[in-house]
Design a protein around this motif. Structure first.
Motif, PDB file in Angstrom:
ATOM      1  N   ALA A 373       0.831  -1.207   0.000  1.00  0.00           N
ATOM      2  CA  ALA A 373       0.000   0.000   0.000  1.00  0.00           C
ATOM      3  C   ALA A 373       0.865   1.257   0.000  1.00  0.00           C
ATOM      4  CB  ALA A 373      -0.934  -0.014   1.202  1.00  0.00           C
ATOM      5  N   ASP A 374       1.968   1.244   0.760  1.00  0.00           N
ATOM      6  CA  ASP A 374       2.875   2.395   0.753  1.00  0.00           C
ATOM      7  C   ASP A 374       3.521   2.569  -0.610  1.00  0.00           C
ATOM      8  OD1 ASP A 374       2.247   2.756   3.384  1.00  0.00           O
ATOM      9  OD2 ASP A 374       4.027   1.701   4.145  1.00  0.00           O
ATOM     10  N   PHE A 375       3.872   1.463  -1.246  1.00  0.00           N
ATOM     11  CA  PHE A 375       4.456   1.511  -2.587  1.00  0.00           C
ATOM     12  C   PHE A 375       3.474   2.153  -3.580  1.00  0.00           C
ATOM     13  CE2 PHE A 375       4.279  -0.731  -6.675  1.00  0.00           C
ATOM     14  CZ  PHE A 375       5.482  -0.350  -7.232  1.00  0.00           C
ATOM     15  N   ALA A 376       2.223   1.712  -3.564  1.00  0.00           N
ATOM     16  CA  ALA A 376       1.232   2.251  -4.489  1.00  0.00           C
ATOM     17  C   ALA A 376       0.977   3.729  -4.230  1.00  0.00           C
ATOM     18  CB  ALA A 376      -0.068   1.451  -4.380  1.00  0.00           C
ATOM     19  N   THR A 377       0.931   4.112  -2.959  1.00  0.00           N
ATOM     20  CA  THR A 377       0.694   5.519  -2.625  1.00  0.00           C
ATOM     21  C   THR A 377       1.831   6.405  -3.105  1.00  0.00           C
ATOM     22  OG1 THR A 377      -0.598   4.865  -0.690  1.00  0.00           O
ATOM     23  CG2 THR A 377       0.230   7.129  -0.747  1.00  0.00           C
ATOM     24  N   LEU A 431       9.293   8.633  15.996  1.00  0.00           N
ATOM     25  CA  LEU A 431       8.713   9.526  14.995  1.00  0.00           C
ATOM     26  C   LEU A 431       7.669   8.824  14.134  1.00  0.00           C
ATOM     27  CD1 LEU A 431      11.930  11.437  13.863  1.00  0.00           C
ATOM     28  CD2 LEU A 431      10.177  12.170  15.491  1.00  0.00           C
ATOM     29  N   SER A 432       8.024   7.727  13.556  1.00  0.00           N
ATOM     30  CA  SER A 432       7.113   7.016  12.662  1.00  0.00           C
ATOM     31  C   SER A 432       7.570   5.590  12.542  1.00  0.00           C
ATOM     32  CB  SER A 432       7.103   7.674  11.273  1.00  0.00           C
ATOM     33  OG  SER A 432       6.405   6.864  10.351  1.00  0.00           O
ATOM     34  N   PRO A 433       6.633   4.650  12.416  1.00  0.00           N
ATOM     35  CA  PRO A 433       7.049   3.265  12.209  1.00  0.00           C
ATOM     36  C   PRO A 433       7.726   3.070  10.865  1.00  0.00           C
ATOM     37  CG  PRO A 433       4.669   3.492  11.990  1.00  0.00           C
ATOM     38  CD  PRO A 433       5.166   4.790  12.495  1.00  0.00           C
ATOM     39  N   ARG A 434       7.551   4.065   9.948  1.00  0.00           N
ATOM     40  CA  ARG A 434       8.183   3.967   8.633  1.00  0.00           C
ATOM     41  C   ARG A 434       9.185   5.110   8.498  1.00  0.00           C
ATOM     42  NH1 ARG A 434       2.818   2.940   8.183  1.00  0.00           N
ATOM     43  NH2 ARG A 434       2.163   0.958   7.250  1.00  0.00           N
ATOM     44  N   SER A 435      10.219   5.058   9.313  1.00  0.00           N
ATOM     45  CA  SER A 435      11.172   6.167   9.358  1.00  0.00           C
ATOM     46  C   SER A 435      12.349   5.981   8.429  1.00  0.00           C
ATOM     47  CB  SER A 435      11.675   6.348  10.803  1.00  0.00           C
ATOM     48  OG  SER A 435      12.240   5.133  11.272  1.00  0.00           O
ATOM     49  N   ARG A 436      12.381   4.948   7.640  1.00  0.00           N
ATOM     50  CA  ARG A 436      13.457   4.786   6.679  1.00  0.00           C
ATOM     51  C   ARG A 436      12.859   4.594   5.285  1.00  0.00           C
ATOM     52  NH1 ARG A 436      15.337  -0.417   5.243  1.00  0.00           N
ATOM     53  NH2 ARG A 436      13.909  -2.111   5.873  1.00  0.00           N
ATOM     54  N   PHE A 437      13.698   4.762   4.233  1.00  0.00           N
ATOM     55  CA  PHE A 437      13.229   4.735   2.853  1.00  0.00           C
ATOM     56  C   PHE A 437      14.117   3.815   2.030  1.00  0.00           C
ATOM     57  CE2 PHE A 437      11.840   8.700   4.654  1.00  0.00           C
ATOM     58  CZ  PHE A 437      10.521   8.794   4.230  1.00  0.00           C
ATOM     59  N   VAL A 438      13.512   3.216   1.009  1.00  0.00           N
ATOM     60  CA  VAL A 438      14.212   2.296   0.113  1.00  0.00           C
ATOM     61  C   VAL A 438      14.077   2.829  -1.303  1.00  0.00           C
ATOM     62  CG1 VAL A 438      14.274  -0.062  -0.794  1.00  0.00           C
ATOM     63  CG2 VAL A 438      13.761   0.342   1.626  1.00  0.00           C
ATOM     64  N   PRO A 439      15.159   2.880  -2.104  1.00  0.00           N
ATOM     65  CA  PRO A 439      15.031   3.319  -3.503  1.00  0.00           C
ATOM     66  C   PRO A 439      14.080   2.398  -4.272  1.00  0.00           C
ATOM     67  CG  PRO A 439      17.323   3.279  -2.822  1.00  0.00           C
ATOM     68  CD  PRO A 439      16.552   2.602  -1.735  1.00  0.00           C
ATOM     69  N   LEU A 440      13.343   2.983  -5.182  1.00  0.00           N
ATOM     70  CA  LEU A 440      12.357   2.222  -5.962  1.00  0.00           C
ATOM     71  C   LEU A 440      13.012   1.112  -6.771  1.00  0.00           C
ATOM     72  CD1 LEU A 440       9.442   1.876  -6.999  1.00  0.00           C
ATOM     73  CD2 LEU A 440       9.922   3.621  -8.732  1.00  0.00           C
ATOM     74  N   SER A 441      14.232   1.352  -7.280  1.00  0.00           N
ATOM     75  CA  SER A 441      14.893   0.361  -8.130  1.00  0.00           C
ATOM     76  C   SER A 441      15.196  -0.936  -7.393  1.00  0.00           C
ATOM     77  CB  SER A 441      16.184   0.947  -8.703  1.00  0.00           C
ATOM     78  OG  SER A 441      17.055   1.338  -7.654  1.00  0.00           O
ATOM     79  N   GLU A 442      15.259  -0.905  -6.017  1.00  0.00           N
ATOM     80  CA  GLU A 442      15.594  -2.112  -5.259  1.00  0.00           C
ATOM     81  C   GLU A 442      14.396  -3.034  -5.048  1.00  0.00           C
ATOM     82  OE1 GLU A 442      17.686  -1.519  -1.695  1.00  0.00           O
ATOM     83  OE2 GLU A 442      19.198  -0.154  -2.536  1.00  0.00           O
ATOM     84  N   ILE A 443      13.185  -2.512  -5.266  1.00  0.00           N
ATOM     85  CA  ILE A 443      12.007  -3.346  -5.004  1.00  0.00           C
ATOM     86  C   ILE A 443      11.095  -3.487  -6.230  1.00  0.00           C
ATOM     87  CG2 ILE A 443      11.962  -2.760  -2.558  1.00  0.00           C
ATOM     88  CD1 ILE A 443       9.693  -0.781  -3.229  1.00  0.00           C
TER      89      ILE A 443
END
Length: 692
Positions: A373-377, A431-443
């Motif tokens: 869902a986070d990916f689609a958003t 701060l947030s349960p989703r406090s880190r980010f992954v580049p789109l190319s890796e997933i």
């Protein structure tokens, strides 16, 4: 029905951009504007902000509005006159020793036909361009007032009408003066292209012209550049070469032109020659990558609602798999490309739309803590945009949409798009349960593909159309031939089937109706005649005028070059009734003549013959009055040019021709047939009296 304008609806590949579509539309509109018959051209690309206009960007709509026909120039040269001049030019060139004579007639005639068609096409362009420039002068003289836009309550605009009338008459006179020398030059040039040249000077001039043409085409294909010492691009010392004159050709042109000018007539171009497939408009705007579709605004809406396709003939290809539907459409188009009489055959291009495809690798995303869902958003916000706030402007609220700029929406930069991921164990969750980010190319896999521009369905099946237009052939006959050719040669994928639709369906329905109505009309005429006379023989004698009416209608239709249509059939039906009514007048006089002579029982054969002749002669005056009334009433309709005249003229031709011929049949044959019937009855009466 002539709507006073024509609609240009070409289609191209779905991958065409808005800029490319608009540029091509502007180029097409500029070409259409250069017809003197055209008053205004308005083009539209794309669709309006409404669900009732689902037009894609690759389909444009251009409204071509015509001037009133009385303001059209007389610029059309008849093909018969053109062929006659080609023959005269060929004989003159052979007699002067310029070219060699064709050895056989079969070799001569095709070259004459080709030269005539090519010279006529060049003549049409030259006359059209001349008339266009003269009409531009008229627009300047009238302050830009066109005869189409004149307001009767405006004295300034109303004063422009006489100027236009005088100007058009002057243009017609100038075109007639130019016609003979211009066409003669084209005729000689086309013959020289197709014949073996004997004269050395003419051959050398021809080779020089051909070389200059090739050089000009080559220079036109080169990038624009400024040459040293030139004032403009493409300039060169030999850009305007001087050709040495050839006296023998100049003398032949002058002699042939003077002879051709005697009695030469130019005509206004027919609307069908402008707007039909293969007509002047169609040829002028033929553009690589575009397929022309010609219709009219109201007709287009009616056809789209009734059949779903704006082309004269459409093949609806249906299936459950889009790839199979596309392959089936292309296979049908390939098979019908070579069918005689089928023009502008094209399968609607479904595929060809560039698509940015992002496929999520769920296994890798799960290992890295990315939720689908986070990916689609994130993809939606980056590419489609997300409403972040609303700004109040007066009484309206304007949404503020956040998304990546156009320069960032490509494969390379999207690869670095940060996607929120669940924090790893041991990280700070304050701060947030989703406090880190992954580049789109890796997933995800990011690539550009070519997909469908639109997916259309009907009755639960995926759908596409194959369009074609009849060229000088009956649409119903063309459909029958196309069906047979597809059954023989087409290899459709499993699960794909076709249905036929288009304007030709109206012709089929009309023919079925007419096949029912025509016999019914004849039966009604016979019933009324029998109820009137109470005599089947007399009723059948009056019906004998109908074959004569049919023959006369066919002759007039052929002479005037009118195609068979529903209105022509209605004209024939009306003609049958009028012919029968004319026969009734003759029958009334013949029966009255026999009655005045004492009746059939009191007559012998010589007396019967005299009575029939008397009745036929007395009918001459009312016959002339009846025929004269019909002719004087209908003949002007053949030259009418007002609203719906294209309906009235085809309907009038069979009526007028049928009445003229049917009257002669009635005058010559009906008295003879009447005498034969009455003579047979008289013999029967005499035989019964003798038996008694």
């Amino acid at each position: 029905l002539d709507e006073g304008m024509v609609m240009d609806m070409p289609i191209t590949v779905p991958r065409a951009s808005i800029a490319e579509t608009v540029d091509d539309m502007k180029a097409r509109d500029m070409v259409l504007c250069r017809f003197p018959e055209v008053d205004m051209v308005v083009g539209k690309a794309g669709r309006a902000d409404t669900p009732t206009d689902p037009a894609p960007v690759d389909m444009i709509e251009t409204m071509v509005n015509f001037r009133p026909r009385e303001f059209w120039p007389r610029r059309k040269l008849g093909r018969e006159a053109a062929i006659r001049q080609i023959r005269a030019a060929l004989d003159a060139l052979i007699a002067a020793g310029v070219i060699e004579s064709p050895s056989t007639i079969p070799e001569r005639e095709p070259r004459i036909e080709e030269a005539a068609d090519s010279a006529l096409a060049l003549f049409d362009v030259a006359s059209r361009e001349y008339a266009y420039h003269r009409y531009q002068d008229l627009l300047r003289d009238t302050g830009g007032v066109s005869p189409t836009s004149v307001h009767p309550n405006d004295p300034a605009e109303a004063a422009a009408v006489p100027v236009w009338q005088q100007g058009v008459a002057q243009v017609d006179q100038e075109l007639a003066t130019r016609a003979a020398p211009v066409f003669t030059r084209f005729a000689i040039d086309e013959l020289l292209d197709r014949m073996t040249i004997r004269d050395p000077a003419v051959r050398a001039r021809k080779e020089t012209i051909d070389r200059l043409r090739k050089d000009g085409i080559a220079r036109a294909r080169q990038p624009h550049r400024m040459l040293p010492g030139s004032g403009h691009h493409h300039a060169s010392p030999d850009s305007n070469p001087i050709l040495e004159p050839v006296p023998v050709l100049d003398d032949l042109r002058d002699t042939l032109a003077r002879s051709f000018a005697q009695g030469l007539l130019l005509w206004k171009v027919e609307r069908s020659h402008l707007t039909e497939y293969g007509g002047e408009l169609d040829v002028a705007v033929s553009t690589p990558g575009w397929t022309n579709v010609w219709t009219m605004p109201i007709q287009n809406r009616v056809d789209m609602l009734a059949t779903g396709v704006s082309a004269p003939i459409g093949i609806r290809v249906l299936g459950t798999n889009l790839d199979d539907v596309v392959r089936g459409s292309e296979e049908i188009a390939r098979v019908l490309k070579d069918l005689p009489g089928a023009g502008d055959v094209i399968a609607d291009p479904i595929r060809g739309k560039p698509t940015l495809e992002i496929r999520l690798d769920r296994d890798r995303a799960g290992r890295l803590g990315v939720i689908a869902a986070d990916f689609a958003t994130a993809i939606e916000v980056a590419l489609a945009g997300h409403e972040a706030a609303r700004v109040q402007e007066g009484s309206d609220q304007v949404p503020v949409v956040v998304r990546l700029t156009r320069g960032w929406r490509d494969e390379e930069r999207l690869a670095d798009l940060p996607i929120p991921a669940v924090a790893a164990p041991g990280q700070d969750h304050s701060l947030s349960p989703r406090s880190r980010f992954v580049p789109l190319s890796e997933i995800a896999e990011i690539r550009r593909t070519v997909g469908p521009a639109s997916i259309k369905s009907e009755r639960g099946y995926l759908r596409n159309y194959v369009r074609l237009s009849p060229r000088d052939v009956d649409p119903v006959l063309l459909v029958d031939q196309a069906r047979a050719k597809i059954d023989r040669e087409a290899r459709l994928p499993a699960g794909v089937f076709i249905e036929w639709t288009g304007q030709y369906e109206h012709s089929i329905k009309a023919r079925r109706t007419l096949l029912l109505v025509s016999p019914l009309v004849l039966a009604l005429i016979l019933g009324v005649l029998y109820a009137t006379y109470r005599d089947l023989a007399d009723a059948l004698l009056v019906m004998a005028a109908i074959p004569g009416a049919l023959a006369g209608g066919v002759l007039f239709q052929q002479f005037l070059g009118i195609r068979l249509s529903v209105t022509v059939w209605i004209g024939y039906i009306a003609c049958f009734g009028m012919a029968a009514s004319t026969g009734v007048v003759m029958m009334v006089y013949l029966r009255e003549a026999v009655a005045r002579a004492g009746g059939l029982e009191q007559l012998d054969l010589p007396g019967l013959r005299a009575a029939v002749l008397t009745g036929a002669v007395h009918r001459l005056r009312p016959k002339l009055l009846t025929e004269g009334t019909v002719v004087l009433g209908l003949a002007p309709l053949l030259w009418s040019s007002g609203v719906a005249s294209e309906i009235i003229r085809p309907m009038t031709a069979p009526v007028l021709g049928g009445i003229l011929v049917a009257d002669e049949v009635i005058d010559l044959f009906l008295p003879v047939f009447f005498y034969w019937v009455r003579a047979r009855r008289l013999r029967s009466i005499r035989s019964r009296q003798g038996a008694k």
